[in-house]
Design an enzyme around this catalytic site. Structure first.
Site, short mmCIF file in Angstrom:
data_model
loop_
_atom_site.label_atom_id
_atom_site.label_comp_id
_atom_site.label_asym_id
_atom_site.label_seq_id
_atom_site.Cartn_x
_atom_site.Cartn_y
_atom_site.Cartn_z
N LYS A 1 43.78 3.76 12.76
CA LYS A 1 44.54 4.78 11.94
C LYS A 1 44.55 4.82 10.28
CE LYS A 1 49.56 2.68 11.58
NZ LYS A 1 50.52 2.52 11.78
N ASP B 1 52.65 3.77 4.50
CA ASP B 1 53.68 3.23 5.16
C ASP B 1 55.34 3.30 5.42
OD1 ASP B 1 54.93 3.41 8.01
OD2 ASP B 1 54.28 2.06 9.13
N LYS C 1 61.56 1.64 6.10
CA LYS C 1 61.06 -0.36 6.19
C LYS C 1 62.27 -1.04 5.21
CE LYS C 1 56.42 -0.13 7.70
NZ LYS C 1 56.91 -0.60 9.08
N ASP D 1 48.54 -0.01 5.64
CA ASP D 1 48.58 0.85 6.85
C ASP D 1 47.00 1.56 7.56
OD1 ASP D 1 49.59 0.62 9.16
OD2 ASP D 1 51.80 2.13 8.68
N ASP E 1 59.54 5.13 12.33
CA ASP E 1 58.52 3.83 11.44
C ASP E 1 56.94 3.65 12.16
OD1 ASP E 1 57.34 2.18 9.98
OD2 ASP E 1 58.86 0.79 10.39
N GLU F 1 54.77 5.26 13.97
CA GLU F 1 54.29 6.72 13.03
C GLU F 1 52.66 6.74 13.57
OE1 GLU F 1 54.80 4.34 11.32
OE2 GLU F 1 52.71 3.83 10.54
N ARG G 1 50.51 5.42 15.96
CA ARG G 1 50.79 5.87 17.42
C ARG G 1 50.61 7.36 17.28
NH1 ARG G 1 55.67 2.63 19.95
NH2 ARG G 1 54.76 1.84 18.21
N1 BES Z 1 52.40 -0.08 9.96
C1 BES Z 1 53.50 -0.81 10.76
C2 BES Z 1 53.03 -1.89 11.51
C3 BES Z 1 52.80 -2.93 10.66
C4 BES Z 1 53.60 -4.33 10.62
C5 BES Z 1 50.71 -3.08 9.88
C6 BES Z 1 53.38 -5.32 10.60
C7 BES Z 1 50.64 -4.45 9.01
C8 BES Z 1 52.34 -4.69 9.19
C9 BES Z 1 53.58 0.17 11.47
O1 BES Z 1 53.91 2.10 11.68
C10 BES Z 1 55.51 0.01 12.50
O2 BES Z 1 56.10 0.57 11.59
N2 BES Z 1 55.40 -0.58 13.69
C11 BES Z 1 56.90 -0.51 13.70
C12 BES Z 1 56.71 0.41 15.28
C13 BES Z 1 58.59 -0.09 15.79
C14 BES Z 1 59.24 1.07 14.93
C15 BES Z 1 58.84 0.07 17.20
C16 BES Z 1 57.11 -2.40 13.90
O3 BES Z 1 56.01 -2.94 14.75
O4 BES Z 1 58.50 -2.69 14.39
ZN ZN Z 2 52.53 1.75 10.36
ZN ZN Z 3 55.70 2.30 10.80
#
Ligand code: BES
Ligand code: ZN
Ligand code: ZN
Length: 496
Positions: free
Chosen positions: A263, A268, A275, A286, A345, A347, A349
């Protein structure tokens, strides 16, 4: 310089001779070293405990400028990770003292019940990794890395271990490469530049490189990558690194093909589902999966692996703008399946499914592993130091977990319950990218990915926790940890 050396320790000329001392058992074979430990027998503050340290200057009977005794704790607790930490600690201590070269006296492998190669590898790794200083963005460079690190051992062990230093240097310099990419500020690694940086690093190796620009992504139907990249002025890319020993006439290609997918979100923001401010600056990390995959390819090519490895790395910046994807958008992915973007967010996947679909179609891998800082939920589940491993193939998951035990990149197998797939169903499209509730978020993310890999032998590693640290660790500065590089090298060496 990183080396293994043997010979009479009393004759060693160095700025700093490091002698690890165990609390309850004598671990050194050499009489000169054992004798030097006598010198500190009556020093009350030194008991060989984990925090203990004492330095003697120009001690009698040795030619070193100073001897640094460092406590290693109880004999029963000595393992590979303990050795990485101890040699790492010694290096950091030397850096603080502005020392340029150090000789570390390895314990007798027999006396600490580790095989000689594990013992030496661990000491070399801890020392080499701890010698990484990240100060490119500071005007004043306070800490200079050591110029020369030697691990001293007896002649027999030393002979067996002479190629180890080279192997450790290869894998650990790739780890440091990954760390540097992750720690790099996001304004300096927007997709175009990050891809160029990977290109530059890989072109020195025996690796074929293909960069897909926006036009090529569109031509190939990579709707998910394009949708995530839509909000950024720096347009999305996908870089493919192809290491193929068969092509260069070394080995036939029937050794199998591995695809690694990483990834690569260079920042992000969350997109329109913006966020919250806390920790947003850390979202430069990220792209840690991408960095780990690129660095692993470079390491494996330098190690002359006998099988084909392809790194497939989608690179985007998840930003907001008038052109950004909206919640509610429905996109067509590489697979042909449609996805409703219920959360911009989620993104990671999206870019992964296009990359994996492309990789499966074009390379038909025998094994595919993706590394991704995919979910905050995985960090909630396992904390900041342990990665989640997801695979429909339990043996594959276990192989990764075992490799992680060896490298101390800890992994834990997570479930992929079939009935949870329900949560990814959309009223309007084939799937949605984010479940309607947040429970089990790491699992639903993995199940979403699973829908796009068919029956390819595949594992997903969620490295959101361990990819990055805010405070320095025992042999890693604050920032990117390089998690995944040693893990993948170890996993592939075991599996292929
Ligand atoms: N890049 C984030 C995940 C992340 C969180 C990485 C903390 C490192 C530290 C990812 O893209 C994300 O934002 N995921 C969301 C998914 C949700 C919106 C379904 C999450 O984990 O909140
Ligand atoms: Zn991310
Ligand atoms: Zn994200």
């Amino acid at each position: 310089m990183l080396m293994i050396q043997s010979g009479n320790p009393a004759e060693i000329q160095t700025e700093c001779l490091v002698v690890p001392v165990c609390e309850d058992v004598d671990i050194h074979p050499d009489p000169a070293i054992a004798g030097s430990i006598h010198l500190i027998e009556n020093i009350r503050e030194f008991k060989g405990g984990k925090e203990d340290e004492v330095v003697l200057y120009r001690p009698q009977g040795l030619r070193a400028d100073r001897v640094m005794f460092i406590g290693i704790g109880r004999h029963a607790k000595i393992d590979a990770e303990c050795l990485r930490r101890i040699s790492g600690r010694a290096v950091k201590e030397c850096i603080r003292k502005n020392i340029e070269n150090m000789v570390f006296c390895a314990p007798d492998a027999g006396k600490i019940s580790l095989d000689a190669s594990t013992m030496l590898t661990s000491l070399l790794e801890g020392a080499f990794l701890a010698n990484h200083v990240f100060d490119h963005y500071k005007q004043e460079k306070k800490c200079k890395p050591l110029k020369k690190i030697i691990v001293h051992t007896n002649a027999v062990t030393g002979r067996a271990g002479s190629s180890l230093a080279r192997q450790v240097k290869t894998v650990c310099s790739a780890t440091i490469m990954a760390r540097e990419w992750v720690s790099m500020p996001p304004n300096e690694k927007r997709p175009d530049r990050f891809v160029r940086s990977i290109h530059k690093a890989a072109e020195k190796e025996k690796i074929d490189i293909t960069v897909m620009d926006e036009q090529s992504l569109r031509k190939n139907g990579m709707g998910a990558i394009l949708a995530v990249g839509a909000g950024s002025r720096s347009r999305p890319r996908m870089i493919i690194l192809d290491y193929d020993p068969g092509k260069r006439g070394k080995r036939s290609n029937n050794a199998g093909t591995v695809v690694l997918v990483g990834k690569g979100v260079t920042f992000d923001s969350g997109g329109i589902n913006l966020k919250t401010p806390s920790g947003l600056e850390d979202m430069k990390m990220d792209m840690a999966g991408a960095a780990a995959v690129a660095a692993t390819l470079i390491a494996m090519s330098r190690l002359k692996a006998g099988f084909r490895i392809i790194g497939v790395i989608p690179v985007v910046e998840n930003m907001l703008s008038g052109d950004a994807s909206r919640p509610g958008d429905i996109i067509k992915t590489f697979s042909g399946k449609t996805v409703e973007i219920t959360n911009t967010d989620a993104e990671g996947r999206l870019i992964l499914i296009d990359a994996m679909g492309y990789a499966i179609k074009h390379y038909k891998p025998d094994l595919m592993i993706d590394l991704a800082t995919l979910t905050g939920a995985c960090v909630v589940a396992l904390g900041e130091k342990i990665a989640g491993v997801f695979s429909p193939d339990p043996a594959l998951a276990q192989a990764i977990v075992s490799a992680g035990e060896a490298t101390h990149e800890r992994c834990w197998t997570m479930p992929m319950p079939d009935d949870y797939r329900e949560m990814m169903k959309s009223e309007f499209a084939d799937l949605k990218n984010a479940a309607s509730n947040r429970w089990g978020g790491a699992i639903t993310a993995a199940l979403f990915l699973a829908d796009f890999v068919g029956d390819t032998r595949w594992a997903h590693i969620d490295i959101a926790g361990p990819a990055y640290i805010k405070k320095e660790g025992p042999y890693c500065p604050a920032g990117g940890t390089g998690f995944g590089v040693r893990l993948m090298v170890e996993t592939l060496q075991r599996l292929m």
